[in-house]
Enzyme design. Structure first.
Site, PDB file in Angstrom:
ATOM      1  CG  ASN A 189      -7.811  -1.242   5.876  1.00 42.49           C
ATOM      2  OD1 ASN A 189      -6.902  -0.822   6.613  1.00 42.49           O
ATOM      3  ND2 ASN A 189      -8.151  -0.616   4.766  1.00 42.49           N
ATOM      4  CG  ASP A 234       0.236   4.969   6.149  1.00 45.02           C
ATOM      5  OD1 ASP A 234       0.303   4.585   4.964  1.00 45.02           O
ATOM      6  OD2 ASP A 234      -0.811   5.401   6.661  1.00 45.02           O
ATOM      7  CG  HIS A 235       0.319   0.334   4.445  1.00 45.50           C
ATOM      8  ND1 HIS A 235      -0.516  -0.683   4.846  1.00 45.50           N
ATOM      9  CD2 HIS A 235      -0.446   1.461   4.464  1.00 45.50           C
ATOM     10  CE1 HIS A 235      -1.725  -0.205   5.093  1.00 45.50           C
ATOM     11  NE2 HIS A 235      -1.708   1.102   4.870  1.00 45.50           N
ATOM     12  CG  ASP A 281      -4.578  -1.996   3.477  1.00 45.78           C
ATOM     13  OD1 ASP A 281      -4.991  -2.651   4.451  1.00 45.78           O
ATOM     14  OD2 ASP A 281      -4.480  -0.758   3.476  1.00 45.78           O
ATOM     15  CD  GLU A 313      -4.612   4.714   0.950  1.00 49.31           C
ATOM     16  OE1 GLU A 313      -4.103   3.846   1.673  1.00 49.31           O
ATOM     17  OE2 GLU A 313      -5.033   5.801   1.378  1.00 49.31           O
ATOM     18  CG  ASP A 371      -0.493  -4.030   4.148  1.00 48.95           C
ATOM     19  OD1 ASP A 371      -1.042  -3.484   3.182  1.00 48.95           O
ATOM     20  OD2 ASP A 371      -0.223  -3.425   5.218  1.00 48.95           O
ATOM     21  CG  ASN A 390      -1.837   1.232   1.260  1.00 45.89           C
ATOM     22  OD1 ASN A 390      -1.431   2.318   0.861  1.00 45.89           O
ATOM     23  ND2 ASN A 390      -3.049   1.056   1.724  1.00 45.89           N
TER      24      ASN A 390
END
Length: 258
Positions: free
Chosen positions: A148, A246-247, A146, A34, A217, A7
């Site tokens: 989530n 941030d991933h 991802d 994303e 992920d 991501n």
DNA sequence: ATGGCCAGCGATGCTGGA
């Protein structure tokens, strides 16, 4: 064969780090989430320059997924979108056939807060994904992205911090379990039954430096591919340094079919 | 040491991320 899922939190913003990853790791297949790239938007020329063919499913301001294929690989059939998904315009599901493999790049909705309409849409998306995977059962399948959802409390830095929040509810975890029906394997857990393997850390409050992450992920492999899995790691180097997502990317290696 | 919000839109501060 080397597979990556990442991501990137904007393809445009992450391009320098993505090019770095392509050059250093030379993966064969890269699933991105994303991308924040609009439908039909051209891919940066640098990707082709690095030897990669890109297949995208654009989602405008948010969302968007893509699959990159390394030198010598070409996309065969491409299926963009997930039958029955709540909002196709968010562009969260992309299937690309690469030789005998069907590769899926998926970006499951966040859900924001339990009990909200967006949370209901997250569950509906997961139901649609389970239906689709059931339809694809029997194929050599890679589902990467991802999700989530933290599969278990072992995938959280502090389970107490998530009581009442999204990503951990039985509703979400139960639906993740449905994605694993039919022999799909969580590749990280197959080779690392105990190790945390966080892939996401909040940008704020120094969470990365303090080790406060989550494993959200995942790389899911059909049983035939899981049998060829020789290694999988989280490339935390890409969560450090200038302009990180941030991933962190998740990298897996499969033996050639014997 | 797994080190302290970011990206998009668009022109300012809000929305979404998880």
């Amino acid at each position: 064969m080397k597979l990556v899922t990442w991501n990137v939190n904007s393809l445009r913003a992450r391009l320098p780090r993505l090019l770095q990853l392509l050059e250093v790791e030379r993966p064969d297949v890269v699933c991105l989430q994303e991308t924040k790239a609009a439908a039909g938007a051209p891919f940066p020329l640098e990707l082709a320059g690095a030897g990669y063919t890109a297949v995208g499913h654009g989602g405008g301001r948010w969302g968007g997924v893509a699959v990159l294929l390394g030198p010598g690989l070409q996309p065969d059939e491409v299926v963009a979108g997930l039958p029955g998904e709540p909002d196709p315009a968010e562009a969260r599901w992309l299937e690309v056939d690469v030789g005998p493999l069907r590769v899926v790049s998926v970006y499951v909705p966040n859900g924001r807060a339990v009990g909200t309409p967006t949370f209901a849409a997250k569950l509906a998306f997961l139901d649609a994904a389970a239906e689709r995977l059931a339809a694809l059962r029997g194929r050599s399948l890679v589902v990467a992205g991802d999700v989530n959802i933290a599969p278990t409390d072992a995938d959280l830095y502090d389970p107490a911090a998530f009581i009442g929040s999204t990503h951990v509810t039985p509703d979400e975890r139960g639906r993740l379990g449905r994605l694993l029906e039919g022999g799909m394997v969580d590749a990280w857990r197959l080779l690392h039954p105990e190790e945390t393997g966080f892939t996401w850390w909040d940008y704020r409050a120094g969470h990365f430096g303090r080790g406060l992450g989550m494993r959200i992920d995942l790389l899911l492999l059909s049983a035939d591919l899981a049998g060829r899995l020789t290694g999988i790691r989280v490339a935390r180097a890409y969560r450090k340094g200038p302009g990180p997502s941030d991933h962190a990317p998740l990298l897996a290696t499969l033996d050639d079919p014997g």
